[in-house]
Design an enzyme around this catalytic site. Structure first.
Site, PDB file in Angstrom:
ATOM      1  N   GLU A   1      68.652  47.786  49.872  1.00  0.00           N
ATOM      2  CA  GLU A   1      69.729  48.598  50.458  1.00  0.00           C
ATOM      3  C   GLU A   1      71.097  47.951  50.246  1.00  0.00           C
ATOM      4  O   GLU A   1      72.105  48.641  50.079  1.00  0.00           O
ATOM      5  CB  GLU A   1      69.478  48.815  51.947  1.00  0.00           C
TER       6      GLU A   1
ATOM      7  N   GLU B   1      59.572  49.607  53.942  1.00  0.00           N
ATOM      8  CA  GLU B   1      59.621  49.747  55.402  1.00  0.00           C
ATOM      9  C   GLU B   1      58.517  50.654  55.927  1.00  0.00           C
ATOM     10  O   GLU B   1      57.867  50.357  56.922  1.00  0.00           O
ATOM     11  CB  GLU B   1      60.974  50.308  55.848  1.00  0.00           C
TER      12      GLU B   1
END
Lengths: 562, 562
Positions: A150, A172
């Site tokens: 990210e 995740e």
């Protein structure tokens, strides 16, 4: 009902957002002419809270506070830098993302605020590129997992080493039963425009994607063999340097430590005061106008450096807002007041407008834009009180328009000889400071009625008294002295009696009418879903994935879809 | 971990979305030429679940199922109706909103799905106006609170009686510590464009706003004295009637009861089958292509009525999706398959295209658009399997593009003489069925690359085999017979092993790249925040506002902001 907040590792009772390179434990900042290298080399022991270790370049809020600081310093202290090379100082790993043990042990409120700040930092990286031509190239030599990828997504160019093992991933969901909540999902679909079914494959593939497929699927910009990496990085750095609009040889200014004195119920900065009335759950921020007129020239502004009033104020305001967000969860309302001469405030706005092509003026305005957005995104009721002797003019008037409600005093007050309350608009209120939805605060305010916006434009520079401001739609209510105290007391007491969570949701909806941008999508759609998931037993329950990660026990899920 | 679902009041074990006016308990539908009156007169005892009463025209899902049915019937059975007058059959109250006792006792999953369906119904009211020129005028004679006012917000024109007591309000936050989650906040800011600080005042004022101020603040379109109400309503009805594009004297078609046979693990409709493999948490929907070519004329289509294949299929698909959503929470994935002749499917698309100005063709296409959006918003993993003998062409191909992943079989299969898997595009795939984000599913798919969208446009009408479809980016993976079974089994097993909540959040983000609309803002920003609040103790805890409402005890709030 209250969850216990963990202990800070440094023995302090508050999270502090101020740092400088001499204190960094996790980043190494090296500047070489037009190119800076920002090396992530996280100190496992240098955690913000007790109870976990930052292995494999994983991060917590403390690591991100240093990153945010480094980006700001590159903008102000090193105006000649045109390219940041974001790299890892560890072998075989770029960054493993947010630390899982930290997340597993954090309160819900900390997790939410941690994600908000890290999102703001990544938006700041994009802002540096867009506004200042300070580009970031991300060099991934190893694995970039979760928050690590990210972070890469926020840069201008992602280079991935093609060594058969270096990969990018968003594990995740499969690993932790949460979302890539630091902008990951939104940047994958909206910035990199990865096809949605490929994004689905990517986000459910724990080991991630490497090599050619990572390029074909638009996840990275190029793959480079290890042997040619440095050469390729240097080439890209030259390309981005050539595109930058930063000054070739500007003299930077030092972001000197803030002047800040804290007592039990107050914080005193050089240009503003914060006062906590904890029994009534209020924090009042009083901003003070400048004491002297603006400098005579841009050079004099550079000489004044961090003491230049608009810069001093915005840095102090940023710190005050972050302090309340992270340390004063029980504050229901932030009340903005001001004191000073509106004409002086306007003079500074005019000075910055006249010098807006100067790199420092540009950086100061961009800083204000980011801090005002931070205000928009602050989960507290925001109230502006425009009183006698206040100076809500131009840039400072943005705080009135950022507020959920504003009250303005009509006329004089017995026995008080301060000038009447006035609101003054400037050019800067009509586009210089867009909200996360891309509109100015006034345009967001007058969504229904371009005419009202036009009408507000006319009295630029005029001292508007309360009833005029109310008629123009610039404040919520104009009140006379007889009603003032009672009305505001009743409003604030009522506000504090409402559910804090419902207010969070209400304000997050009402503040952002109109269009959406990638930024507003991150804070609305993505963050709201992540906040939801951060409460679900599948993630945070005793048998949930965050709690069981690394224990050898598989998580037990409630299998029902909602 | 599982919360217990309440018992249905009618003794059934499943929520049924099928009804018709002869069964309505809460609404009275009266048609008088071009004007229909839809009277809300909720039967207190006619609740969906046990354990509460629907006082003061409050509603539960059962009331909304009737409302949705009434709107559909006005579109199909009464094409001459141009204006719906939405009124209350009770004195002094228009509608008190969603029933609080129902909410307080409902599972989290039911609350979320209840809000989703009611949102879809309200979007349907707006769709009837936009697509069909079937306008709704809301006549508020009494109080319209919470969901009652949200219903009004979905109409084209809100009339409020000016009698000193009739008012509109969104008291959810002050009263119940939740949000107006049925589009209210979004429609206040984005549809009615109420100034954000006034919206803040309105949404925190329990008693609401009445009279002139309600007009000045844009909350209603007009206030009318009681004595002149009927005259004013008739006048507005005439105005809207004059603007409508509906046929002056079309013959309607009867929406006859669906053919539907349920067994323990399957539901058999006339055009599709649903098969539940509950151990592996899958529901497979197999759609069947038409058995006969399209009728010769639009008149013949009207004569076929509800038996016309595209209408029959879309009604059955809608029911199947709603049934899974509301009754099969443990289903992890919905698998779309099809069987039939793609050329015949295309022939129906061409027939509808050729007759698109005919009111019934227009209604059928709009119905497909809404049901496909319902698919987009369904919180289950969506998978399309394009196999031998399938007919994913034109409209049916939208289900492939709506899916999170699609798999397509390459070539033939030993011992199976069905035609090879093919995918066929039609004009209809390039704009007729926008997603909630306003883009076609193909445009959403090819956000990065207008060229790919253009390339996909070229082979309209061609039977695309698997590798071609994969190369064009139309399916996720093309697999040969050797890999097919294993790959799909592993994928589906893995999918079912993930956290159901994380998948909900992931899919809600990845499905909707690109722009946002009011509709997508409702389902993303507003619903996501409401879902979050629906888990917070301040709302749903034992001491929370929903639980304590009406008990005389004040709720106890965790005062901390997040």
């Amino acid at each position: 009902m209250a969850e216990a907040e963990r202990k800070l590792n440094n023995g302090n009772s508050r999270i502090d957002f101020q740092t400088d390179p001499s204190k960094y434990r996790h980043w190494k900042l090296a500047v070489d002419g037009e190119v800076a290298t920002l090396l992530m080399d996280v100190d496992e022991k240098g955690t913000l809270f007790e109870g976990y270790e930052l292995k494999l370049n994983s991060y917590d809020l403390g690591v991100d506070i240093e990153l945010a600081d480094a980006i700001e310093r590159l903008r102000f202290e090193h105006p000649q830098v045109k390219v940041i090379l974001l790299r890892s100082g560890k072998p075989r790993v770029f960054c493993a993302g947010a630390n899982i043990r930290m997340l597993a042990g954090a309160t819900h409120a900390h997790k939410v605020n941690f994600c908000k700040f890290t999102n703001e930092t990544r938006n700041g990286i994009e802002d540096a590129s867009e506004v200042s031509g300070l580009f970031t190239i991300c060099v991934i030599n190893g694995t970039a997992a979760g928050g690590g990828y990210e972070l890469a997504l926020a840069t201008d160019h992602i280079m991935l080493v093609d060594d058969g093992s270096s990969a990018v991933s968003l594990p995740e969901l499969p690993l932790l039963a949460v979302l890539p909540g630091t902008g990951g999902l939104t940047r994958v679909t909206d910035k990199r425009k990865v096809r949605r079914d490929r994004a689905d494959v990517f986000c459910t593939t724990e080991e991630g994607i490497k090599g050619r497929r990572a390029v074909d699927w638009r996840l990275v910009d190029e793959v480079v063999p290890s042997s040619r990496l440095e050469e390729a990085v240097a080439k890209r750095a030259r390309e981005f340097t050539a595109r930058s609009s930063r000054p070739a040889a500007g003299k930077g200014i030092a972001l000197t430590p803030l002047k800040r004195e804290r007592s039990a119920d107050a914080v005193e900065y050089s240009t503003l005061s914060v006062e906590f009335e904890r029994a009534s759950r209020r924090a009042t921020i009083t901003l003070r106008g400048p004491e002297a007129p603006p400098p005579a020239s841009a050079e004099a502004m550079v000489d004044a450096g961090a003491q230049f009033w608009p810069l001093r104020l915005v840095r102090e305001l940023d710190d005050a807002i972050l302090d309340i967000r992270a340390n004063e969860f029980d504050t229901a309302a932030i009340i903005f007041k001001s004191s000073g001469d509106p004409a002086q405030v306007l003079a500074y706005d005019q000075f910055l407008e006249a010098n807006k092509k100067h790199w420092l003026a540009r950086e100061i305005r961009a800083f204000w834009k980011r801090v005002l957005k931070r205000v928009d995104l602050t989960s507290r009721s925001l109230v502006a009180l425009v009183e006698l002797g206040s100076c809500f003019a131009g840039t400072l008037a943005e705080l009135v328009f950022a507020s959920d409600r504003s009250y303005m005093l009509i006329g004089q007050r017995d026995g008080d000889n301060k000038p009447p309350a006035s609101l003054v608009l400037a050019e800067v209120n009509f586009g210089a400071y867009p909200m996360p939805n891309g509109l100015s605060r006034l345009a967001s305010r007058f969504l229904a009625d371009a005419g009202a916006l036009e009408k507000a434009n006319r009295p630029i520079g005029e001292m508007l008294e309360a009833e005029t401001a109310e008629n123009l739609g610039l404040v919520t209510f104009a009140l006379d002295d007889i009603d003032w105290e009672d009305e505001i007391r009743v409003f604030l007491e009522e506000r504090a009696s409402f559910s804090s969570d419902a207010l969070t949701g209400l304000e997050a909806n009402l503040r952002f009418g109109g269009p959406e941008t990638m930024e507003s999508k991150i804070f609305a759609r993505l963050s709201a879903w992540q906040n939801w998931i951060f409460q679900r037993a599948n993630a945070v329950g005793e048998e949930g994935a965050l709690k069981r990660y690394g224990t050898g026990q598989k998580p037990a899920f409630d299998t029902r879809r909602v």
